[in-house]
Design a protein around this motif. Structure first.
Motif, PDB file in Angstrom:
ATOM      1  N   SER A 163       0.844  -1.189   0.000  1.00  0.00           N
ATOM      2  CA  SER A 163       0.000   0.000   0.000  1.00  0.00           C
ATOM      3  C   SER A 163       0.877   1.235   0.000  1.00  0.00           C
ATOM      4  N   CYS A 164       0.366   2.292  -0.573  1.00  0.00           N
ATOM      5  CA  CYS A 164       1.071   3.570  -0.583  1.00  0.00           C
ATOM      6  C   CYS A 164       0.056   4.658  -0.286  1.00  0.00           C
ATOM      7  N   ALA A 165       0.192   5.260   0.879  1.00  0.00           N
ATOM      8  CA  ALA A 165      -0.719   6.324   1.296  1.00  0.00           C
ATOM      9  C   ALA A 165      -0.126   7.676   0.931  1.00  0.00           C
ATOM     10  N   ARG A 206      -5.936   1.662  -7.399  1.00  0.00           N
ATOM     11  CA  ARG A 206      -5.926   2.866  -6.568  1.00  0.00           C
ATOM     12  C   ARG A 206      -7.321   3.146  -6.061  1.00  0.00           C
ATOM     13  N   THR A 261      -4.881   6.297  -1.769  1.00  0.00           N
ATOM     14  CA  THR A 261      -4.011   5.132  -1.625  1.00  0.00           C
ATOM     15  C   THR A 261      -3.894   4.384  -2.950  1.00  0.00           C
ATOM     16  N   TYR A 286      -2.284   0.640  -4.513  1.00  0.00           N
ATOM     17  CA  TYR A 286      -1.942  -0.699  -4.066  1.00  0.00           C
ATOM     18  C   TYR A 286      -1.155  -1.443  -5.140  1.00  0.00           C
TER      19      TYR A 286
END
Length: 124
Positions: free
Chosen positions: A21-23, A72, A78, A80
């Motif tokens: 995950s990328c927040a 996304r 976020t 993914y």
């Protein structure tokens, strides 16, 4: 400026799965192309996957096509990376990044903001 924080890395056996995950925080997340890259020590950072700001278009490196899926959620800011059928050669630090503009790009030069990375290790 967009701030990016990756999570979800770890150690997994070959054939297993992980979801990264990328927040994002800061400027409008939904207007950016988002990408995932990976890097091993002494090697150049390489493209893995990218997704358009709407999520309608995606692009993958040949080495991960059919095994990885990028997605996304703009409401959650976020992006993914679902990684299935992992192989030892997928071992790397994985970075997410964002690029301004509407066209999917695979070059690191076009991505202006980067996360700190998350380690993925795949054992044989």
């Amino acid at each position: 400026q967009v701030q990016l924080v990756e999570s979800g890395g770890g150690l997994v056996q070959a054939g297993g799965s992980l979801r990264l995950s990328c927040a994002a925080s800061g400027r409008t997340f939904s207007s950016y192309v988002m990408g995932w890259f990976r890097q091993n020590p002494g090697k150049e950072r390489e493209f893995v996957a990218a997704i358009s700001w709407t999520g309608a278009y995606t692009r993958y490196a040949d080495s991960v096509k059919g095994r990885f899926t990028i997605s996304r959620d703009n409401a959650k800011n976020t992006v993914y990376l679902q990684m299935n059928s992992l192989k030892p050669e997928d071992t790397a630090v994985y970075y997410c990044a964002c690029a301004a503009g509407g066209v999917i790009t695979t070059s690191t030069k076009n991505f202006g903001s980067w996360g700190q990375g998350t380690q993925v290790a795949v054992s044989s």
